[in-house]
Design an enzyme around this catalytic site. Sequence first.
Site, PDB file in Angstrom:
ATOM      1  N   ARG A  98       0.857  -1.175   0.000  1.00  0.00           N
ATOM      2  CA  ARG A  98       0.000   0.000   0.000  1.00  0.00           C
ATOM      3  C   ARG A  98       0.890   1.220   0.000  1.00  0.00           C
ATOM      4  O   ARG A  98       1.652   1.429   0.937  1.00  0.00           O
ATOM      5  CB  ARG A  98      -0.813  -0.014   1.305  1.00  0.00           C
ATOM      6  N   THR A 102      -0.654   7.538  -1.201  1.00  0.00           N
ATOM      7  CA  THR A 102      -1.955   7.440  -1.891  1.00  0.00           C
ATOM      8  C   THR A 102      -2.858   6.365  -1.293  1.00  0.00           C
ATOM      9  O   THR A 102      -4.065   6.365  -1.540  1.00  0.00           O
ATOM     10  CB  THR A 102      -1.741   7.076  -3.377  1.00  0.00           C
ATOM     11  N   ASP A 196       0.784  -2.416  12.091  1.00  0.00           N
ATOM     12  CA  ASP A 196       1.226  -2.826  10.757  1.00  0.00           C
ATOM     13  C   ASP A 196       1.660  -4.290  10.819  1.00  0.00           C
ATOM     14  O   ASP A 196       2.701  -4.624  11.398  1.00  0.00           O
ATOM     15  CB  ASP A 196       2.389  -1.924  10.294  1.00  0.00           C
ATOM     16  N   ASP A 199       5.227  -5.206   9.396  1.00  0.00           N
ATOM     17  CA  ASP A 199       6.317  -4.728  10.257  1.00  0.00           C
ATOM     18  C   ASP A 199       6.423  -5.574  11.526  1.00  0.00           C
ATOM     19  O   ASP A 199       7.520  -5.889  11.993  1.00  0.00           O
ATOM     20  CB  ASP A 199       6.102  -3.253  10.627  1.00  0.00           C
TER      21      ASP A 199
HETATM   22  C1  PRP Z   1      -0.907  -4.404   4.561  1.00  0.00           C
HETATM   23  C2  PRP Z   1      -1.683  -5.675   4.743  1.00  0.00           C
HETATM   24  C3  PRP Z   1      -2.566  -5.717   3.529  1.00  0.00           C
HETATM   25  C4  PRP Z   1      -2.859  -4.257   3.302  1.00  0.00           C
HETATM   26  C5  PRP Z   1      -4.242  -3.964   3.781  1.00  0.00           C
HETATM   27  O1  PRP Z   1       0.129  -4.587   3.681  1.00  0.00           O
HETATM   28  O2  PRP Z   1      -0.863  -6.808   4.892  1.00  0.00           O
HETATM   29  O3  PRP Z   1      -1.953  -6.296   2.394  1.00  0.00           O
HETATM   30  O4  PRP Z   1      -1.902  -3.518   4.051  1.00  0.00           O
HETATM   31  O5  PRP Z   1      -4.609  -2.666   3.496  1.00  0.00           O
HETATM   32  P1  PRP Z   1      -5.713  -2.298   2.412  1.00  0.00           P
HETATM   33  O6  PRP Z   1      -6.889  -3.207   2.671  1.00  0.00           O
HETATM   34  O7  PRP Z   1      -6.037  -0.859   2.705  1.00  0.00           O
HETATM   35  O8  PRP Z   1      -5.142  -2.485   1.041  1.00  0.00           O
HETATM   36  P2  PRP Z   1       1.257  -3.460   3.438  1.00  0.00           P
HETATM   37  O9  PRP Z   1       0.876  -2.586   2.287  1.00  0.00           O
HETATM   38  O10 PRP Z   1       1.536  -2.752   4.726  1.00  0.00           O
HETATM   39  O11 PRP Z   1       2.492  -4.288   2.938  1.00  0.00           O
HETATM   40  P3  PRP Z   1       3.389  -5.356   3.748  1.00  0.00           P
HETATM   41  O12 PRP Z   1       2.541  -6.581   3.938  1.00  0.00           O
HETATM   42  O13 PRP Z   1       4.540  -5.567   2.829  1.00  0.00           O
HETATM   43  O14 PRP Z   1       3.801  -4.734   5.059  1.00  0.00           O
HETATM   44  N1  URA Z   2      -2.280  -2.750   7.005  1.00  0.00           N
HETATM   45  C1  URA Z   2      -1.837  -3.137   8.224  1.00  0.00           C
HETATM   46  O1  URA Z   2      -0.837  -3.873   8.327  1.00  0.00           O
HETATM   47  N2  URA Z   2      -2.505  -2.719   9.308  1.00  0.00           N
HETATM   48  C2  URA Z   2      -3.594  -1.937   9.230  1.00  0.00           C
HETATM   49  O2  URA Z   2      -4.166  -1.592  10.277  1.00  0.00           O
HETATM   50  C3  URA Z   2      -4.039  -1.529   7.956  1.00  0.00           C
HETATM   51  C4  URA Z   2      -3.363  -1.966   6.863  1.00  0.00           C
END
Ligand code: PRP
Ligand code: URA
Length: 205
Positions: A98, A102, A196, A199
Site C-alpha cells: 500500500r 496514496t 502494521d 512490520d
Molecule cells: C498491509 C496488509 C494488507 C494491506 C491492507 O500490507 O498486509 O496487504 O496492508 O490494506 P488495504 O486493505 O487498505 O489495502 P502493506 O501494504 O503494509 O504491505 P506489507 O505486507 O509488505 O507490510
Molecule cells: N495494514 C496493516 O498492516 N494494518 C492496518 O491496520 C491496515 C493496513
Amino acid sequence: MNHPLIQHKLTIIREKECGTKVFREVVSEIAMLMAYEVTRDMPLEDIEIETPLVKTTQKTLSGKKVAIIPILRAGLGMVDGFLAMLPAAKVGHIGMYRDHETLEPVEYFVKLPTDIQERQLFIVDPMLATGGSAIAAIEALEKRGASPSSMKFICLVAAPEGMEALHAAYPDVDIYAASLDERLDENSYILPGLGDAGDRLFGTK
Ligand code: PRP
Ligand code: URA
C-alpha cells in the site's frame, strides 16, 4: 470467527508489547485454526480401501486441488499454518504494498502455479483495511484465468470498510475474518487492530 482459541490468540497479538517471535508464532497458530474452519465445506467422496481386517468404503477429499496465495509480505505469516492443514497445497505469491501517500495498492511480484484456474484458491493476508490490496490481488488472479467463485479470502482483522468494498467488488469471493473490527483511522489503519502486520511479523518499521 468465534472459536475461543482464535479469539484468545488474537488478543495476544493485538498487544503492543507482543514481540516479533511470539507475534509470528501466534499468527501461524491462528492461521492453522482458520484453515480448519474454512475447509469445512470441502467435498468428500467414497473410496474402497482395505484395513488390516476387512474391505471397507470410507471418505476421502474430492474436488479441486488447492493453492494458498499469500499477499506479500504479511500474508507470508499465514502460509505455514495453512500448510499444516493442507500439506500438499501449492503456494502462489502476489507482491502488493500500500503506497503510504496514496494508500493505493502497488503490485510488484506475481508468481503462481500454472494451473490456478483449476484450483480452489485460499488468498491469505492478515489485514483487510480499505480492501484495495485484496481487490487488486483478486484482479491479478482473475487476469491470469482464475474465477472469483473459486476463491476464498482469509484475514485475521477486517475493517467494515474493507469488507464492504471487497464484497461489492467480488460478491462471489467468500470472506473469512477472525475479527471484524470497528473502523479505519485517518491513515486507513484498522482500529483497534494490531498495527502494521508486516512490520510486526518481520521486525521492520
Ligand atoms: C498491509 C496488509 C494488507 C494491506 C491492507 O500490507 O498486509 O496487504 O496492508 O490494506 P488495504 O486493505 O487498505 O489495502 P502493506 O501494504 O503494509 O504491505 P506489507 O505486507 O509488505 O507490510
Ligand atoms: N495494514 C496493516 O498492516 N494494518 C492496518 O491496520 C491496515 C493496513
